[in-house]
Design a protein around this motif. Structure first.
Motif, PDB file in Angstrom:
ATOM      1  N   ALA A   8       0.864  -1.192   0.000  1.00 26.89           N
ATOM      2  CA  ALA A   8       0.000   0.000   0.000  1.00 26.89           C
ATOM      3  C   ALA A   8       0.892   1.231   0.000  1.00 26.89           C
ATOM      4  O   ALA A   8       1.813   1.330   0.798  1.00 26.89           O
ATOM      5  CB  ALA A   8      -0.880  -0.021   1.243  1.00 26.89           C
ATOM      6  N   GLU A  12      -4.430   7.567  -1.272  1.00 20.49           N
ATOM      7  CA  GLU A  12      -5.674   7.014  -1.811  1.00 20.49           C
ATOM      8  C   GLU A  12      -6.312   8.227  -2.485  1.00 20.49           C
ATOM      9  O   GLU A  12      -7.060   8.973  -1.865  1.00 20.49           O
ATOM     10  CB  GLU A  12      -6.535   6.516  -0.646  1.00 20.49           C
ATOM     11  CG  GLU A  12      -7.800   5.809  -1.037  1.00 20.49           C
ATOM     12  CD  GLU A  12      -7.542   4.403  -1.578  1.00 20.49           C
ATOM     13  OE1 GLU A  12      -7.852   4.215  -2.768  1.00 20.49           O
ATOM     14  OE2 GLU A  12      -7.032   3.543  -0.846  1.00 20.49           O
ATOM     15  N   SER A  53       0.144   1.278   5.972  1.00 21.55           N
ATOM     16  CA  SER A  53      -0.855   0.218   5.807  1.00 21.55           C
ATOM     17  C   SER A  53      -2.035   0.837   5.047  1.00 21.55           C
ATOM     18  O   SER A  53      -2.126   2.053   4.924  1.00 21.55           O
ATOM     19  CB  SER A  53      -1.310  -0.310   7.162  1.00 21.55           C
ATOM     20  OG  SER A  53      -1.961   0.718   7.864  1.00 21.55           O
ATOM     21  N   LYS A  54      -2.921  -0.008   4.562  1.00 18.60           N
ATOM     22  CA  LYS A  54      -4.004   0.500   3.706  1.00 18.60           C
ATOM     23  C   LYS A  54      -4.839   1.557   4.421  1.00 18.60           C
ATOM     24  O   LYS A  54      -5.215   2.570   3.839  1.00 18.60           O
ATOM     25  CB  LYS A  54      -4.874  -0.672   3.246  1.00 18.60           C
ATOM     26  CG  LYS A  54      -5.756  -0.317   2.068  1.00 18.60           C
ATOM     27  CD  LYS A  54      -5.920  -1.477   1.111  1.00 18.60           C
ATOM     28  CE  LYS A  54      -6.833  -1.127  -0.068  1.00 18.60           C
ATOM     29  NZ  LYS A  54      -6.347  -0.017  -0.884  1.00 18.60           N
ATOM     30  N   ARG A  57      -3.395   5.254   4.536  1.00 12.87           N
ATOM     31  CA  ARG A  57      -3.188   6.048   3.315  1.00 12.87           C
ATOM     32  C   ARG A  57      -3.912   7.395   3.420  1.00 12.87           C
ATOM     33  O   ARG A  57      -4.971   7.496   4.023  1.00 12.87           O
ATOM     34  CB  ARG A  57      -3.679   5.284   2.089  1.00 12.87           C
ATOM     35  CG  ARG A  57      -2.849   4.045   1.808  1.00 12.87           C
ATOM     36  CD  ARG A  57      -3.415   3.217   0.689  1.00 12.87           C
ATOM     37  NE  ARG A  57      -3.040   3.764  -0.614  1.00 12.87           N
ATOM     38  CZ  ARG A  57      -3.146   3.092  -1.750  1.00 12.87           C
ATOM     39  NH1 ARG A  57      -3.615   1.870  -1.759  1.00 12.87           N
ATOM     40  NH2 ARG A  57      -2.789   3.639  -2.887  1.00 12.87           N
TER      41      ARG A  57
END
Length: 276
Positions: A8, A12, A53-54, A57
């Protein structure tokens, strides 16, 4: 440590491109392709040496309005950049940045990759996008750690320096008092350190504690506004102050909606002074 793009990455980011002002049928395909290229460029580049980590983001949004075609494959218009961060213990996203840059000129050729090199100016499109990615990173890091965003503002400043010979507007000191040059200058200038103190105290000591310790959290938010006031008294009408008012005024009102009346009165007076 550089991680592969399967990890990741930091952003985003959603991209919108509006081109209604251009007459012609082939633009739809060109700008769809540009949107896809920008999406991949921002979301798949490794911008830091840290592992995100996702759920860490940075949520951001880039809206480009193309207003005219200045030459073959060259366009001008404006770009709006917004970013936010999660608030601890809630599902709320707090806005960190909301900025409209109306001096955006770029070349885009379908099928040509968007390339960025931090050491040399390659294209205005990649330079402007990378610049705002580093600004968003700096603000995000500043909101989690005291003065933690410095290296990202320095990267943005390096892009400004590399762009001094660029034909396109938005990079030079003398062009305006509020542009990309001045944004990094102010963020790295000690005269405006109150803004960065505000970013940390307001978010980390304030908003992140609002769910557990609301009165302590509001006291920290008020303290963070005091650091803005002392900056404002030294340098009234600053660029950074206008950025805070755009992005935070509604949120500040909401934070104190449950506050005590004397607290509300103090904060209202403080806000009137720094943002009439």
């Amino acid at each position: 440590l550089m991680c592969s793009t399967s990890m990741a990455q930091e952003f985003e980011c959603q991209i919108q491109i509006s081109h209604q002002q251009l007459q012609g049928t082939n633009y739809e395909k060109i700008f769809q392709s540009m949107r896809k290229d920008l999406y991949e460029f921002i979301n798949n580049t490794k911008w830091t040496n840290n592992v995100f980590s996702k759920n860490e983001r940075i949520e951001c949004n880039i809206s480009i309005t193309v207003e005219k075609e200045v030459a073959s494959d060259e366009y001008s218009g404006k770009i709006q950049v917004t970013s936010s961060r999660p608030v601890y213990g809630t599902s709320y996203m707090s806005p960190l940045f909301n900025y409209l840059d109306d001096k955006f000129q770029f070349k885009y050729v379908e099928m040509e990759p968007i390339e960025f090199n931090p050491n040399v100016f390659t294209s205005n499109l990649s330079a402007v996008i990378a610049y705002y990615c580093y600004i968003m990173l700096g603000l995000d890091y500043d909101s989690f750690g005291s003065q933690a965003g410095t290296q990202y503002y320095q990267m943005a400043e390096k892009i400004v320096q590399n762009a001094q010979s660029a034909q396109e507007p938005g990079w030079k000191q003398y062009e305006s008092t509020k542009n990309r040059y001045w944004l990094t200058e102010n963020l790295l200038n000690d005269q405006y350190s109150g803004f960065r103190d505000f970013m940390y105290t307001y978010h980390r000591q304030g908003l992140d504690r609002l769910a557990d310790k609301p009165s302590d959290a509001r006291a920290s938010v008020e303290e963070s506004l005091e650091s803005l006031r002392s900056m404002h008294r030294r340098r009234p009408g600053s660029f950074l102050m206008s950025i805070v008012s755009t992005v935070k005024s509604d949120e500040i009102i909401n934070v104190f909606s449950d506050g005590f009346s004397d607290e509300k009165a103090r904060v209202a007076n403080l806000m009137k002074e720094i943002d009439a």
